[in-house]
Design an enzyme around this catalytic site. Sequence first.
Site, PDB file in Angstrom:
ATOM      1  N   LYS A   1       0.843  -1.194   0.000  1.00 38.38           N
ATOM      2  CA  LYS A   1       0.000   0.000   0.000  1.00 38.38           C
ATOM      3  C   LYS A   1       0.882   1.250   0.000  1.00 38.38           C
ATOM      4  O   LYS A   1       1.856   1.326   0.748  1.00 38.38           O
ATOM      5  CB  LYS A   1      -0.925  -0.030   1.219  1.00 38.38           C
ATOM      6  CG  LYS A   1      -1.981   1.067   1.236  1.00 38.38           C
ATOM      7  CD  LYS A   1      -2.964   0.863   2.378  1.00 38.38           C
ATOM      8  CE  LYS A   1      -4.006   1.981   2.393  1.00 38.38           C
ATOM      9  NZ  LYS A   1      -5.010   1.788   3.464  1.00 38.38           N
TER      10      LYS A   1
ATOM     11  N   SER B   1      -9.450   3.041   1.800  1.00 38.63           N
ATOM     12  CA  SER B   1      -8.270   3.559   1.143  1.00 38.63           C
ATOM     13  C   SER B   1      -7.381   2.468   0.555  1.00 38.63           C
ATOM     14  O   SER B   1      -6.447   2.759  -0.194  1.00 38.63           O
ATOM     15  CB  SER B   1      -7.458   4.399   2.140  1.00 38.63           C
ATOM     16  OG  SER B   1      -7.005   3.609   3.231  1.00 38.63           O
TER      17      SER B   1
ATOM     18  N   SER C   1     -11.282   1.331   5.742  1.00 37.14           N
ATOM     19  CA  SER C   1     -10.365   1.455   4.617  1.00 37.14           C
ATOM     20  C   SER C   1      -9.853   0.138   4.072  1.00 37.14           C
ATOM     21  O   SER C   1      -9.329   0.082   2.963  1.00 37.14           O
ATOM     22  CB  SER C   1      -9.164   2.328   5.004  1.00 37.14           C
ATOM     23  OG  SER C   1      -9.522   3.688   5.015  1.00 37.14           O
TER      24      SER C   1
END
Length: 491
Positions: free
Chosen positions: A87, A162, A186
């Site tokens: 990520k 996210s 997220s």
Amino acid sequence: MPVHPTDSDTLCGLDAVELAGLVRRRELSAREVVSAHLDRIERVNPALNAIVTLDAEGALAAADRADELTASGAELGPLHGLPIAFKDTHPTRGMRTTHGSPLFADHVPDEDELLVERIQAAGAIRIGKTNVPEFAAGSHTFNPVFGATRNPYDPARSAGGSSGGAAAALAARLTPIADGSDMGGSLRNPASFCNVVGLRTTPGRVPALPTNDLWETLGVAGPMGRTVADVALLLSAMAGPDLRCPQSLETPGAVFRGPLERDLKGLRVAYAPDLGGRVPVDPEVRELVARQVKVFEAAGAHVVEDCPDLDGAEDVFRTLRAQAFRTGLGPLLETSREQLKPSLIWNIEEGLRLTSADLARARTEHSRLHLASVAFFERYDVLIAPVSQVLPFDIDLEYPTVIDGQQQHSYLDWMRSAYLLTVLGAPALSVPAGFTGRGSGGCPPGEHSTDAGLPVGLQIVGPPRAERAVLEIGAAYEAATGHGRRAPSLP
């Protein structure tokens, strides 16, 4: 079915547990596995924008070193030979970490984040980074550096966020495992939107370094995969104590490896279709989640409609979240306000407005809710609920503004089904729960509709620290349904 090394799409469709076993038994090399995924990324990723930084040369060199280690007879890590793209909010040494912000567009960290270090130490091979919203703020993945990530099941839709790039990469078979993080959904929302599996962990299960706040309890890191077993495998590498992190749990990560066997007969299940009337839910989502009750009942579970005490959870979450943004990003508001998106400025300013009385009230109420949660899970083994209140929405929207006729006034409002449960400090697993019918989903007709339907996720929540039990129950549910086996139709 035997895997032919040159059939990259077949190879990339294998589960992480199976791939790792093939590499360990020398039926596949790490180079073959990495090469196949790099080939698929080259062909598929341009249509999705899931992976935003790629180091093919470095990944192949690391794969060759992995194969040398295999040949030496040395002990191999549980993730040996598996490619992963981290990520883009997690620092990676020698590879840029942008946070989706122009301020960090060329930033190359000198050190790995602890979870990155642990995953690579377990044998995973870094191939790149996955897309995020700017500073991971929001559950729709778009930013001014790389643009938006598209949903593999319908590229006109959001992949969530996210951890949207991570979820899209998994669904599109670009990586077999992915790391995510979750404060208000997220990790769970993108797993739901992309028909994959994601686990929000108990605070302290996956220690976080570096961090500005070692006492943070809302934001956690967690594993993502296409199956529950793959998520458990990755968690085994991420979890475990670290003395530098005062909240880290002593349980070693290895306890999460191995078969996830569980009989659901007699399981005590609380079912909260709208969290006790606290959240509006899209009718199609509500209908699909309601069907999952029958899956548990057919397996012998006792299901009762009930919900934990969430009174005050809204204020607790928003207060502590605002404080986290103030702590982490407050200085940027003074130096770089013009380069921050409006919703990010709003987040930070909400934190700057907090008083000591606000924080004291939130901490006190958070403590009460935790004790109420523990008492609730003495009556039930798990809670099941929708992951997200909506279906994957139009990629050009910043956030859904109406849910089942109710106005959503900010970009946080539509995420309540996830973030109200964040406050409980409990592990929450997002697992695929099926697809909507033909042409459904609430977006405009024509090019924004989908004949194949849209994914919906089920949230399975257990008592604090009960990740192993939640994974076992999730695996039994997954075996009974098979929803996660449905791959997207991609060129």
